[in-house]
Design an enzyme around this catalytic site. Structure first.
Site, mmCIF file in Angstrom:
data_model
loop_
_atom_site.group_PDB
_atom_site.id
_atom_site.type_symbol
_atom_site.label_atom_id
_atom_site.label_comp_id
_atom_site.label_asym_id
_atom_site.label_seq_id
_atom_site.Cartn_x
_atom_site.Cartn_y
_atom_site.Cartn_z
ATOM 1 N N ASP A 177 0.855 -1.189 0.000
ATOM 2 C CA ASP A 177 0.000 0.000 0.000
ATOM 3 C C ASP A 177 0.894 1.243 0.000
ATOM 4 O O ASP A 177 1.821 1.362 0.806
ATOM 5 C CB ASP A 177 -0.901 -0.002 1.244
ATOM 6 C CG ASP A 177 -1.987 1.060 1.157
ATOM 7 O OD1 ASP A 177 -3.098 0.730 0.698
ATOM 8 O OD2 ASP A 177 -1.706 2.220 1.517
ATOM 9 N N GLU A 220 -4.674 2.349 -4.218
ATOM 10 C CA GLU A 220 -3.208 2.421 -4.159
ATOM 11 C C GLU A 220 -2.620 1.127 -3.592
ATOM 12 O O GLU A 220 -1.526 1.104 -3.045
ATOM 13 C CB GLU A 220 -2.767 3.625 -3.319
ATOM 14 C CG GLU A 220 -3.097 3.564 -1.836
ATOM 15 C CD GLU A 220 -4.478 4.132 -1.480
ATOM 16 O OE1 GLU A 220 -5.390 4.053 -2.329
ATOM 17 O OE2 GLU A 220 -4.629 4.619 -0.353
#
Lengths: 332, 126
Positions: A177, A220
């Site tokens: 992430d 993301e």
């Protein structure tokens, strides 16, 4: 265009070679069916073939059947050229897989026209295949990063899990992430944000092995599938990736943007588990990496502990999660 | 058509190279090469046919007769092409006795065709 001529009778073969060459073909001539079969099995085999029916080794009908059984793509357009020209011969030849049929002695104009028709068919087939491959790529890849999309990377994970179980090996997954990505979007805008995601994807791809899978899992978040790795190796590889992602700012038209990523690692060690279990463990470890300061890698503990960790994290209200930078309470 | 009748026809048959030349774009050099191949290959094929007959090898006889048909058919589909076709049919039906009786007439027909082909090289300007 390459064309294969399989003809055991030299005079016919020589005539064919001469006329085909004069029409611009790159002609490969063989004098028996087995030699033709060797050539037609290659990946770069000629897409056009003129086969005699009766040949030593393997006859034209057997060749047609073997080629059709071998593969559908790349397609070989086959013209049978033979003295056998009764209605039943033609039916048998076409049923065996021939696309066209021409009686000997051939008429040059007719042969040229029939080959032109064959090239039209091959050209249409190329277009259809290219279109299908484009659709397949669109269905399995993320438009922004060009990486495998969520479904495709999950499919890779499922396949690798099955392989690991079958071969009794281990395998790792890494959930990645990008840290503070919301801030990047808020500060620089969405286009630089897109550039960051794209560059993170490229950096990960540059570091993994050819048989690892990297996919954009959502937003993301990225998922990496690393076959045949134990926990420590997976951790070490993830940490190298983390360092590589952070080693230089991402250059965007709006200026360089420093980025880091947090990662959670989980490994299949032979326990009965599915892709969701493994992703859940990696996700729980990723939460810990976020909570423990970001730009770090955390290993999943056992599956049971991972589930407990997930449950604990889920039960926390946002106010219980602190962040040193004073950013949003959610670890992501 | 009987074997004797074929033999007579061949003896008076004038060979016309026009269809072959049309097929190969009037390439006289290539035409000469093809005639040369005929002279080289036909004796070998006749040898294969005789050997197959002697050893009662039906498969080999059929293949050799078929190849001979192909070789002749490049130049003419009249006699001795008919005789070669007849030989192939006899081979397929494993009628080896009648196949054997075809050979002599076929050989004579091929000799005459070979001579006609050689003459045609000069007619074709080769």
């Amino acid at each position: 265009m390459k064309i294969l001529v399989a003809e055991d009778e030299r005079i016919s073969a020589r005539q064919l070679q001469a006329v085909l060459k004069s029409w611009g073909y790159e002609v490969i001539v063989v004098s028996d069916g087995l030699a033709a079969w060797e050539i037609l099995q290659n990946a770069d085999a000629p897409k056009l073939a003129i086969l005699d029916w009766m040949m030593p080794g393997k006859n034209g009908i057997e060749l047609c059947r073997d080629i059709r059984n071998l593969r559908q793509e790349p397609y070989t357009y086959i013209v049978l050229l033979t003295e056998k020209s009764t209605l039943q011969d033609i039916v048998d030849g076409m049923n065996a897989g021939a696309d066209d049929y021409l009686a000997k002695p051939f008429d040059a104009k007719e042969l040229e026209a029939r080959l032109r028709a064959g090239r039209r068919v091959l050209s249409l087939m190329d277009e259809v295949i290219a279109g299908r491959e484009k659709l397949r790529h669109q269905a399995t890849h993320d438009l922004l990063t060009g990486l495998a999309n969520r479904r495709a990377v999950r499919d890779s994970l499922t396949q690798e899990l099955a392989r690991a179980a079958r071969e009794q090996t281990t395998m790792g997954v890494v959930m990645v992430d990008v840290d503070h990505f919301k801030q990047v979007n808020d500060t620089y805008g969405h286009l630089p944000g897109d550039a960051v995601l794209s560059e993170v994807g490229s950096r990960m791809c540059a570091q993994v092995r050819s048989y690892d899978s990297v996919g954009r899992y959502g937003g993301e978040e990225f998922l990496i599938v690393i076959p045949r790795c134990d926990l420590q190796t997976t951790f070490d590889r993830a940490d190298s990736l983390r360092e590589f992602i952070a080693h230089a700012p991402v250059v965007t038209p709006d200026g360089p943007i420093t980025i880091t990523a947090s990662m959670g690692v989980a490994v299949y060690l032979g326990e009965l588990c599915g892709p969701d279990d493994l992703i859940g463990q990696a996700d729980a470890a990723l939460y810990r990496a976020k909570r423990n300061g970001r730009n770090r890698v955390e290993m999943a503990t056992t599956a049971g502990e991972a589930r407990a960790e997930q449950a604990r994290v889920a039960s926390l209200s946002p106010s219980h999660v602190t962040h040193p930078a004073g950013l949003p309470a959610s670890p992501r | 058509m009987t074997i004797d009748r074929c033999d007579q026809l061949v003896s008076v048959m004038a060979f016309d190279p026009t269809p072959m030349l049309a097929r190969i774009g009037a390439d006289r050099q290539l035409y000469g090469d093809l005639v040369q191949m005929f002279h080289e290959d036909v004796p070998l094929l006749l040898g294969d046919i005789r050997a197959a007959l002697a050893s009662h090898d039906q498969e080999q006889l059929t293949l050799a007769a078929h190849t001979l048909c192909g070789a002749i058919g490049n130049f003419t589909v009249s006699s001795p092409y008919d005789l070669a076709k007849q030989l192939e049919r006899l081979a397929r039906s494993n009628d080896l006795d009648n196949a054997l009786s075809t050979i002599d007439a076929l050989t004579r027909g091929l000799d005459q065709l070979g001579a006609a082909l050689t003459r045609s090289l000069f007619q074709a300007g080769g």
